[in-house]
Scaffold this active site. Structure first.
Site, PDB file in Angstrom:
ATOM      1  N   SER A 167       0.865  -1.188   0.000  1.00  0.00           N
ATOM      2  CA  SER A 167       0.000   0.000   0.000  1.00  0.00           C
ATOM      3  C   SER A 167       0.900   1.237   0.000  1.00  0.00           C
ATOM      4  O   SER A 167       2.045   1.172   0.464  1.00  0.00           O
ATOM      5  CB  SER A 167      -0.849  -0.002   1.274  1.00  0.00           C
ATOM      6  OG  SER A 167      -1.436   1.263   1.503  1.00  0.00           O
ATOM      7  N   TYR A 180      -1.958  -1.135  10.551  1.00  0.00           N
ATOM      8  CA  TYR A 180      -2.026  -1.594   9.153  1.00  0.00           C
ATOM      9  C   TYR A 180      -0.808  -1.087   8.377  1.00  0.00           C
ATOM     10  O   TYR A 180      -0.168  -1.833   7.635  1.00  0.00           O
ATOM     11  CB  TYR A 180      -3.328  -1.078   8.540  1.00  0.00           C
ATOM     12  CG  TYR A 180      -3.455  -1.259   7.051  1.00  0.00           C
ATOM     13  CD1 TYR A 180      -3.666  -2.526   6.502  1.00  0.00           C
ATOM     14  CD2 TYR A 180      -3.395  -0.176   6.172  1.00  0.00           C
ATOM     15  CE1 TYR A 180      -3.806  -2.692   5.132  1.00  0.00           C
ATOM     16  CE2 TYR A 180      -3.534  -0.331   4.809  1.00  0.00           C
ATOM     17  CZ  TYR A 180      -3.735  -1.589   4.292  1.00  0.00           C
ATOM     18  OH  TYR A 180      -3.860  -1.761   2.938  1.00  0.00           O
TER      19      TYR A 180
END
Ligand code: NDP
Length: 290
Positions: A167, A180
């Site tokens: 990401s 995360y």
């Protein structure tokens, strides 16, 4: 989408046979194939002739992906569905074992399954309990190690490759997703380290690092449709230079490229796909000039 250029004078029938050749004979595992980026990736691999093993926990959604893959040109007998939870090590072992048992080899591992927080928690910010940290790290990072450990002996034999889905959050902080983003940073370093460790064995390892992509990611992290719509209009669109979120197919096509022969000299790379979001200021709206 078909990867690579077709000869100029190819007819539609020869183009469809070329299309089938792209990944024909190649066996690909895609985790998180029941939704979003994983589903789009499964469909594009099927369209390009791959034999695919699709994993996720939701068997109904996995079956839907299978039907979409068949519609795109895949054959039922070259699609294996494996219901599995990647946070469970016996499941990750089974994913690789069942794939190799059924198809005899493994060429590509796409580590895509992931999520922003643990069910029942609104985010993965720093003040969330440590059990949220443990789950989020397990889902987004530890499970990749478990899958790679199982897959690497087979990838060595096939001279295959790994594509990890990270990401832009691995290098752009967003405090509500601290755990995360820590996990995705770990994925980036796993990719860099594995790429060097495995280069001599002929195995390539690369990442895609998506920006904001239109999938079930937000809903699975507890975001209501109203909040999602407001976030898109007020925060995402104005701050993304291309003024839109990405589509899962736009990530899938890069995953296929990295997994293909065209990328034969690319390893250890993090490919950012984010409409320009991570490089700086958004594009000026309309007629405005600076
Ligand atoms: P989705 O929520 O649409 O898909 C997530 C997939 O992961 C589902 O197939 C889900 O399957 C699977 N999954 C989640 N938890 C588990 C688990 N414990 N065991 C097995 N499978 C699991 O989101 P995306 O398609 O967006 O997410 C795909 C990847 O892309 C993730 O790694 C995510 O972090 C990354 N990403 C997404 C971005 C975005 O904006 N959408 C941005 C940057 C990165 P099931 O529920 O059936 O188990």
């Amino acid at each position: 989408m078909v990867i690579g250029a077709l000869p100029k004078n190819s007819s539609s029938s020869s183009s469809s046979s070329l299309k089938m050749q792209k990944f024909s004979g190649k066996v690909v595992i895609i985790t998180g194939a029941s939704s979003g980026i994983g589903r789009a990736t499964a469909v594009q691999f099927a369209e390009n002739g791959a034999t695919i093993a699709l994993t996720g926990r939701d068997t109904k959604s996995l079956e839907e992906t299978k039907q979409m893959a068949i519609k795109a040109g895949g054959k039922a007998e070259t699609i294996l569905l494996i219901a599995a939870d990647v946070t469970n090590t016996s499941d990750t072992k089974r994913i690789v074992e069942e794939t190799v048992q059924k198809f005899g080899r493994l060429d590509v591992l796409v580590n895509n399954a992931g999520g922003g927080t643990m069910a029942g928690h609104s985010d993965s910010s720093f003040m969330q309990p440590l059990e949220v940290f443990d789950y989020v790290i397990n889902l987004n990072a530890r499970s990749l190690i478990a899958l790679c450990q199982e897959a690497i002996p087979h990838l060595k034999k096939a001279q295959g490759n790994i594509v990890n889905v990270s990401s832009i959050g691995s290098f752009r902080p967003l405090p509500s997703y601290t755990y995360y983003q820590m996990a995705k940073s770990a994925v980036d370093q796993l990719t860099r380290n594995l790429s060097i460790a495995l280069a001599a064995d002929g195995i390539r390892v690369n990442n895609v690092n998506p920006g904001s992509i239109r999938t079930n990611f937000g809903a699975n992290a507890g975001r209501t449709p109203e909040v999602a719509a407001a976030l898109e209009e007020l925060y995402l669109k104005p701050n993304i230079p291309m003024h839109r979120r990405g589509e899962p197919e736009e990530i899938a096509s890069t995953i296929l490229f990295l997994a293909s022969k065209e990328a034969s000299y690319i390893t250890g790379q993090l490919i950012v796909i984010d409409g320009g979001a991570s490089i700086g200021m958004p594009a000026l709206p309309g007629q405005l000039k600076m």
